[in-house]
Structures are given as structure tokens and as C-alpha cells.
Design an enzyme around this catalytic site. Structure first.
Site, short mmCIF file in Angstrom:
data_model
loop_
_atom_site.label_atom_id
_atom_site.label_comp_id
_atom_site.label_asym_id
_atom_site.label_seq_id
_atom_site.Cartn_x
_atom_site.Cartn_y
_atom_site.Cartn_z
N LYS A 104 3.35 0.04 -8.36
CA LYS A 104 3.60 1.25 -9.10
C LYS A 104 5.24 1.11 -9.60
O LYS A 104 5.94 0.48 -8.93
CB LYS A 104 3.46 2.41 -8.23
CG LYS A 104 4.34 2.49 -7.00
CD LYS A 104 5.69 3.22 -6.90
CE LYS A 104 6.28 3.37 -5.72
NZ LYS A 104 7.69 3.62 -5.57
N GLY B 20 10.13 -1.65 -3.80
CA GLY B 20 9.98 -0.33 -4.43
C GLY B 20 8.76 0.02 -5.19
O GLY B 20 8.83 0.93 -6.05
N ALA C 204 5.43 -0.20 -4.09
CA ALA C 204 4.46 0.11 -3.30
C ALA C 204 3.67 -1.10 -2.90
O ALA C 204 2.22 -0.82 -2.66
CB ALA C 204 3.67 1.21 -4.04
N GLY C 205 3.97 -2.25 -2.67
CA GLY C 205 2.90 -3.45 -2.45
C GLY C 205 2.25 -3.10 -1.36
O GLY C 205 1.15 -3.24 -1.16
N GLY C 206 2.93 -2.84 -0.16
CA GLY C 206 2.29 -2.47 1.01
C GLY C 206 1.35 -1.53 1.11
O GLY C 206 0.03 -1.55 1.48
N ASP D 60 2.93 6.65 -0.05
CA ASP D 60 2.51 6.05 -1.47
C ASP D 60 0.95 5.78 -1.50
O ASP D 60 0.37 5.25 -2.55
CB ASP D 60 3.19 5.02 -1.93
CG ASP D 60 4.90 5.36 -2.31
OD1 ASP D 60 5.09 6.48 -2.36
OD2 ASP D 60 5.71 4.58 -2.18
#
Length: 448
Positions: free
Chosen positions: A11, A96, A98-100, A134
Site C-alpha cells: 500500500k 511504510g 504495509a508489507g507485514g 493496516d
């Protein structure tokens, strides 16, 4: 269903504002979030207990937010199972993006499918919010206004079509560290984003005005001057606007031209290792429909290279992305399987263009059909024998019969990738033959 593979999208924040702080220490925010076609790939299989492995080994185990998501799913559903989870990372960490959170969302989405959907989407978002702010957005995706601590989502008009160039410098910033810096340095006096400008521009489908409103309050928490330098360079290279996303440290520019975006990406690749080209999507986590084919390759002991690129819709875009000439002589073949799903297959044959007769000779197949000659002539000016709209083969000696796909919707074939125009597979000619033989020694190449 015992296993499933999910695409987890990254994102970007078109603006990010901090509007207050709660007693529990969480910050209230206001942001427009946007999913893009850069994905992690999450494979989930039923097991007796929960385990998490990752292509980046430092993210293995219980510390991964994906583990927390799986644990919550089983606790709240009461299902007495576990899951083996493998995450193939492409989204950079501490960026920043939102990979996790996307991986956690993919786990919830996938487990819900495997166990016959005990939860509604609303329920999943509620569980996801317990994992991270997120995660609900990563589940639903698209263009959303996020409020509260980020979990309160409102639908917005889709962003106008555009191209993103994302640059991740070689230093990161964790979200807690970013907020801590924000609080300690008392930077509440800074000018807040003009959020209504972004919201109005989405409503009016005005990309230029939207880009003028890009703003992120957390940019001020990153002291390294490289963030501003990347933003400035993006604009010099043709970006309409640029900003840092989330708590950073990835910076993105928005482009209205594929040519300008590709040139900018190439320029940044001379200085940075992590540079990405992407397009907006209107969805969140989704099935990775190509996974079964990759699994088949693994079963057969076939080496392959998966090359991801943004969605492409025109010949001009394909040409700009270099899909016509990847450096090795390859071939994209479009196929439709017996369920009506469209696919394309890419193969290479040594250093030379592949003669179609070689396929027929090796397999004993007398009839090989390919796509529309009219499209080839119109878009590429290629003659009969250049066998695909993406054709990089120009074998004028090949005898090809041209057919229309609707007449062959039920034909079985060797499928490699659903036609979502997001990735390519390179195979050797020998491996192509091996796959075809394993699938009944029959091929029908169908125009899309």
C-alpha cells in the site's frame, strides 16, 4: 481444501495526517490508502500447529505478525488445526508499505477460504485490527479513507489510472520509532495535509490536483536528508507529485506516462537497489491463481524465473516495459484452459528464435494454433509466423493457423499464468516439452 496461495498487496499513503493521541498511546490518524500491484506471495497449508517461514529468514517464527494472525484466527474460530505458512517477500521491510500487515491479512484471507469461510469480511477485518491497524485495509484494498487508528475504512472513488515509481533507500524506520520521534520532538505545529484536496480530486478524477495534495506528517520524523532528495529527483524526472508513504522510508512518485515512469525507474536503479514500478489496484488480498502451475514446475524439478511487472493493457505499455525483449529470446504464448481461464506461457530455445515446427516434431503434434494475424499486423507489423500479440519470435518459415478464442473456450491446454498481466515465466525449450508431455501431450494456443 488443504492448501492455498494468496497475493498480498503493498500500500501507499496518498496523504497521512495525525489528528490526535488516545490514552492507550495509539495515535488517531486520517489517511487515504491505496493498494498497488506489488505483492508478497503467501502459501498456507493445513497442519497440526502454526509455523511461519519466510524467504527472509530473519522474519521466521512467532515474531512475524502473520503468526499472530493465524493464532487469532484459530482462537476465535475454535477450529482445532494449525497451519504451515510460507511467505515469499517482495515488499520491502520498514518502508511504510504495509508489507507485514499485508502478510497477516493474507493469512486471515487464506485460512478463511481453507476452512470454508467461518467469518464474514467484516469479521476478518475486526480480527485483523487486533493484529495491526493496516491489516483491515490490506484485506479489502482499493482506495480508502482510513480514520481512527487506521482501522476505520470508508470507500472512495478509485484513483485515476497512473504509474508509481517507489524508491526504498537502504535505511528503514519502524512505525513505533516514527511515532515516538513525532511525540518527543513536539512537531504538532507543522502544517497538516489538505486532506479535502485529495478527497475532492478523487471525486473529480483529477490526477494533477491530487498530486498537488500529497503530504505525509511522518516525513518530518526521518532526519536523513535523502528522503527530500528522492522526492526532488522524482519530480525532476517527471513525477507530477511525490511523498513518503506511511512511517517510511519508501518514497513514491506518481506519473501519468509509462514512458516517463520507466525512464525514472531506470535512473534510480543506477543509485538504489530497491526501486519498484507499480500501478494502483482496486482490490486487497486475492488468490494467486498461478500457484498451481509453479507447484507443478517444482514437482517436475524444473527451474524457472518469475518476472513480475505492473499490469499492462496496451502494446505501447508492453513495449515500454521491455516485455518484447527481455535480454533472452523468449516467447509469450496465450492459452485458455478447459475451465475458460486465460493463460500465457513463455519459453526460450537456446540463443535462437524457436521454430514452431520444433514443437510439433518433438511432441508428434500435427496441429498448433495461435492468435490473431490481424492483431499482429496491426500492432507489430509482423508477418504470419510471429505468433503472439507479445511475439518476440519472428519465424517466417513457421506454418501457423490463426483462430479465435471464443471458438475454443473448452479446449484443454498447458496453462502457466492467468492473464492478469502481472508476471511472466521463462522456461527452456526442453522444460516446455517436459511440461507438455506431463499434461497429455496436447497444446492449443489461444488468442486473448
Amino acid at each position: 481444501m488443504n492448501s492455498i496461495s494468496i497475493k498480498a498487496p503493498a500500500k501507499l499513503n496518498l496523504f497521512f495526517d495525525i489528528t490526535g493521541k488516545l490514552e492507550n498511546g495509539y495515535h488517531e490518524v486520517s489517511s487515504v490508502m491505496q493498494t498497488i500491484d506489488l505483492f508478497d506471495y503467501v502459501k498456507i497449508q493445513k497442519a497440526e500447529k502454526i509455523s511461519v517461514r519466510c524467504s527472509r529468514s530473519e522474519l521466521d517464527g512467532e515474531k512475524n505478525i502473520a503468526y499472530k494472525a493465524a493464532k487469532l484466527f484459530f482462537e476465535k474460530s475454535g477450529i482445532p488445526f494449525g497451519a504451515e505458512i510460507y511467505i515469499e517477500k517482495h515488499i520491502p521491510s520498514e518502508a511504510g508499505m504495509a508489507g507485514g500487515s499485508a502478510d497477516a491479512a493474507a493469512v486471515l484471507f487464506g485460512l478463511n477460504r481453507i476452512f470454508e469461510e467461518p467469518f464474514s469480511e467484516e469479521d476478518l477485518c475486526s480480527i485483523g485490527a487486533e493484529c495491526g491497524a493496516d491489516v483491515p485495509f490490506s484485506l479489502v484494498g482499493g482506495t480508502k479513507l482510513a480514520e481512527g487508528i487506521g482501522e476505520e475504512l470508508s470507500a472512495l472513488p478509485n484513483i485515476p489510472d497512473c504509474w508509481f515509481v517507489i524508491v526504498k533507500p537502504d535505511f528503514g524506520m519502524s512505525t513505533p520509532e516514527s511515532y515516538r520521534y513525532y511525540d518527543e520532538h513536539g512537531i504538532f505545529g507543522l502544517e497538516h495535509p489538505k486532506s479535502q484536496v485529495i478527497l475532492d480530486s478523487l471525486e473529480n478524477k483529477d490526477l494533477n490536483t491530487l498530486c498537488g495534495g500529497l503530504c505525509n506528517m511522518l516525513e518530518y520524523t526521518v532526519e536523513n536528508p535523502l528522503i527530500e532528495e528522492i522526492k526532488s529527483m522524482l519530480k525532476k524526472l517527471g513525477a507530477i507529485g511525490s511523498a513518503m508513504t506511511g512511517s517510511g522510508t519508501a518514497v513514491f512518485g506518481i506519473f501519468d506516462s509509462v514512458h516517463t515512469a520507466v525512464a525514472a525507474k531506470n535512473a534510480f536503479l543506477e543509485k538504489f537497489d530497491n526501486v519498484f514500478l507499480a500501478r494502483p489496484t482496486n482490490y486487497g488480498c486475492s488468490l494467486d491463481k498461478s500457484a498451481s502451475v509453479y507447484n507443478k514446475f517444482s514437482e517436475l524439478g524444473i527451474d524457472y524465473e518469475r518476472v513480475d511487472h505492473p499490469a499492462v493493457y496496451t502494446m505501447d505499455e508492453m513495449d515500454s516495459l521491455g516485455i518484447f525483449n527481455k535480454g533472452v529470446v523468449g516467447k509469450n504464448l496465450f492459452l485458455r484452459d478447459n475451465k475458460g481461464h486465460r493463460h500465457f506461457l513463455v519459453f526460450v530455445y537456446g540463443d535462437k528464435h524457436t521454430n514452431l515446427a520444433a514443437i510439433e516434431s518433438e511432441l508428434g503434434i500435427k496441429h498448433v494454433s495461435f492468435g490473431s494475424a490481424e492483431r499482429l499486423d496491426k500492432y507489430l507489423g509482423l508477418t504470419k509466423g510471429s505468433v503472439s500479440p507479445l511475439g518476440v519470435i519472428n519465424d517466417k518459415n513457421a506454418e501457423v493457423e490463426f483462430i479465435i478464442d471464443k471458438e475454443f473456450a473448452d479446449y484443454p491446454c498447458v496453462g502457466v499464468h492467468p492473464n492478469q498481466n502481472t508476471s511472466t515465466v521463462w522456461l527452456t525449450f526442453e522444460d516446455l516439452i517436459k511440461v507438455i508431455k506431463e499434461n497429455g501431450n496436447k497444446i492449443d494456443f489461444i488468442n486473448i
